[in-house]
Design a protein around this motif. Sequence first.
Motif, PDB file in Angstrom:
ATOM      1  N   LYS A 156       0.824  -1.205   0.000  1.00 33.05           N
ATOM      2  CA  LYS A 156       0.000   0.000   0.000  1.00 33.05           C
ATOM      3  C   LYS A 156       0.865   1.265   0.000  1.00 33.05           C
ATOM      4  CE  LYS A 156      -3.882  -2.144   2.448  1.00 33.05           C
ATOM      5  NZ  LYS A 156      -4.777  -2.063   3.647  1.00 33.05           N
ATOM      6  N   GLU A 157       0.223   2.406  -0.243  1.00 29.16           N
ATOM      7  CA  GLU A 157       0.884   3.714  -0.238  1.00 29.16           C
ATOM      8  C   GLU A 157       2.155   3.716  -1.087  1.00 29.16           C
ATOM      9  OE1 GLU A 157       1.340   5.294   3.716  1.00 29.16           O
ATOM     10  OE2 GLU A 157      -0.802   5.158   4.147  1.00 29.16           O
ATOM     11  N   SER A 158       2.010   3.220  -2.301  1.00 25.84           N
ATOM     12  CA  SER A 158       3.099   3.216  -3.298  1.00 25.84           C
ATOM     13  C   SER A 158       4.336   2.461  -2.838  1.00 25.84           C
ATOM     14  CB  SER A 158       3.485   4.652  -3.667  1.00 25.84           C
ATOM     15  OG  SER A 158       2.371   5.362  -4.170  1.00 25.84           O
ATOM     16  N   SER A 159       4.161   1.564  -1.863  1.00 26.99           N
ATOM     17  CA  SER A 159       5.252   0.717  -1.359  1.00 26.99           C
ATOM     18  C   SER A 159       6.434   1.522  -0.815  1.00 26.99           C
ATOM     19  CB  SER A 159       5.738  -0.257  -2.445  1.00 26.99           C
ATOM     20  OG  SER A 159       4.696  -1.128  -2.836  1.00 26.99           O
ATOM     21  N   TYR A 160       6.164   2.732  -0.310  1.00 27.68           N
ATOM     22  CA  TYR A 160       7.230   3.470   0.362  1.00 27.68           C
ATOM     23  C   TYR A 160       7.577   2.755   1.667  1.00 27.68           C
ATOM     24  CZ  TYR A 160       6.925   7.544  -2.713  1.00 27.68           C
ATOM     25  OH  TYR A 160       6.973   8.393  -3.786  1.00 27.68           O
ATOM     26  N   ASP A 206       6.247   7.051  13.254  1.00 28.74           N
ATOM     27  CA  ASP A 206       6.129   5.644  12.879  1.00 28.74           C
ATOM     28  C   ASP A 206       5.170   5.579  11.698  1.00 28.74           C
ATOM     29  OD1 ASP A 206       5.517   2.960  12.585  1.00 28.74           O
ATOM     30  OD2 ASP A 206       5.436   2.556  14.737  1.00 28.74           O
ATOM     31  N   GLU A 207       5.718   5.309  10.515  1.00 29.95           N
ATOM     32  CA  GLU A 207       4.954   5.342   9.273  1.00 29.95           C
ATOM     33  C   GLU A 207       4.441   3.962   8.877  1.00 29.95           C
ATOM     34  OE1 GLU A 207       3.967   7.742   5.620  1.00 29.95           O
ATOM     35  OE2 GLU A 207       3.552   7.554   7.750  1.00 29.95           O
ATOM     36  N   THR A 208       4.397   3.039   9.826  1.00 29.44           N
ATOM     37  CA  THR A 208       3.910   1.687   9.541  1.00 29.44           C
ATOM     38  C   THR A 208       2.524   1.751   8.898  1.00 29.44           C
ATOM     39  OG1 THR A 208       5.165   0.739  11.368  1.00 29.44           O
ATOM     40  CG2 THR A 208       3.300  -0.545  10.544  1.00 29.44           C
ATOM     41  N   VAL A 209       2.378   1.024   7.790  1.00 33.64           N
ATOM     42  CA  VAL A 209       1.147   1.092   7.003  1.00 33.64           C
ATOM     43  C   VAL A 209       0.142   0.026   7.414  1.00 33.64           C
ATOM     44  CG1 VAL A 209       0.198   0.977   4.658  1.00 33.64           C
ATOM     45  CG2 VAL A 209       2.414   2.086   5.062  1.00 33.64           C
ATOM     46  N   GLU A 210       0.625  -1.205   7.656  1.00 35.09           N
ATOM     47  CA  GLU A 210      -0.270  -2.329   7.984  1.00 35.09           C
ATOM     48  C   GLU A 210       0.219  -3.056   9.234  1.00 35.09           C
ATOM     49  OE1 GLU A 210      -2.033  -4.277   4.127  1.00 35.09           O
ATOM     50  OE2 GLU A 210       0.126  -4.045   3.841  1.00 35.09           O
TER      51      GLU A 210
END
Length: 306
Positions: A156-160, A206-210
Amino acid sequence: MKRSFLSMLVILITVISCTAQHVYVFAYFKGNGEDGLHLAYSKDGYKWAALKNDQSFLTPVVSKDRLMRDPCIIRGGDGLFHMVWTVSWNDKGIGYASSKDLVHWSQQEYVPVMEKEAGARNCWAPEITYDQKTGTYMIYWATTVTGKYTETLSGKESSYNHRLYYVTTKDFKTYSPAQLLYEPGFNVIDATIVKAGRQYMMVMKDETVEPAKKNLRLAYSDELTGPYSKAGLPITGNYWAEGPTTLQLGKDWLIYFDRYKDHRYGVILSSDRQKWTDVSDKISLPEGIRHGTIFTVSEQELQGLL
């Protein structure tokens, strides 16, 4: 003797008065950062007023996108104001300029800090911290490098999937090679580092997406370039926060941050950097303010801006 004592007393009162007349300035951007640098000021650290009718002080000209997002300004050991910023969503460098008065700026420079990293996708939210002990400036930012740290990669989120990197400089002309600054075991961006007592305190997102974390956390180090401790528990609440900047008022620490999903700013306060209290209802900021930094100017410098 009496006259001499009175003279010394007047001088002392004048010195105290002058040192107390510090003003806080907030450097920020609006929209996507197309029009450049905005400034606001405050006498108490809570109520802020936009300068120049909230018009731009500096229009961005470097990089293909010509953006000026996430401006970070500090006063250097040379007395100049030094600024770095995000020039593009997908570029391998950052912007740099300096000023004596925040009105007249040097020629803007593009600094290709990650140019030698083949897989680098971006350079986001650069900041500067000055090490008085060594006279060295550390510039640091978040970059996603394709193929690295795949254990925390999300589709997700452009795989950043960011980590923090840095360079050092003493003159903003020559820079050390880019190095890894912080690998906390999760996707991390938006670090800001300040001296807190004898240590350096890092506030990071903390930019953790999932599953989505999107909160602020703290880490500490005895040296500016690290190593930094394991990230502490989240210090922000049940909302998405980014772009932190700190302000110390006496024994109190304030951390301002962009509650970007809510389209407003938040602030937390602590006297011990352990227990944090939300004081967002006590602040007033210009409409549309985005990710920036707070620094100090003199009353005389403020008059130049006004």
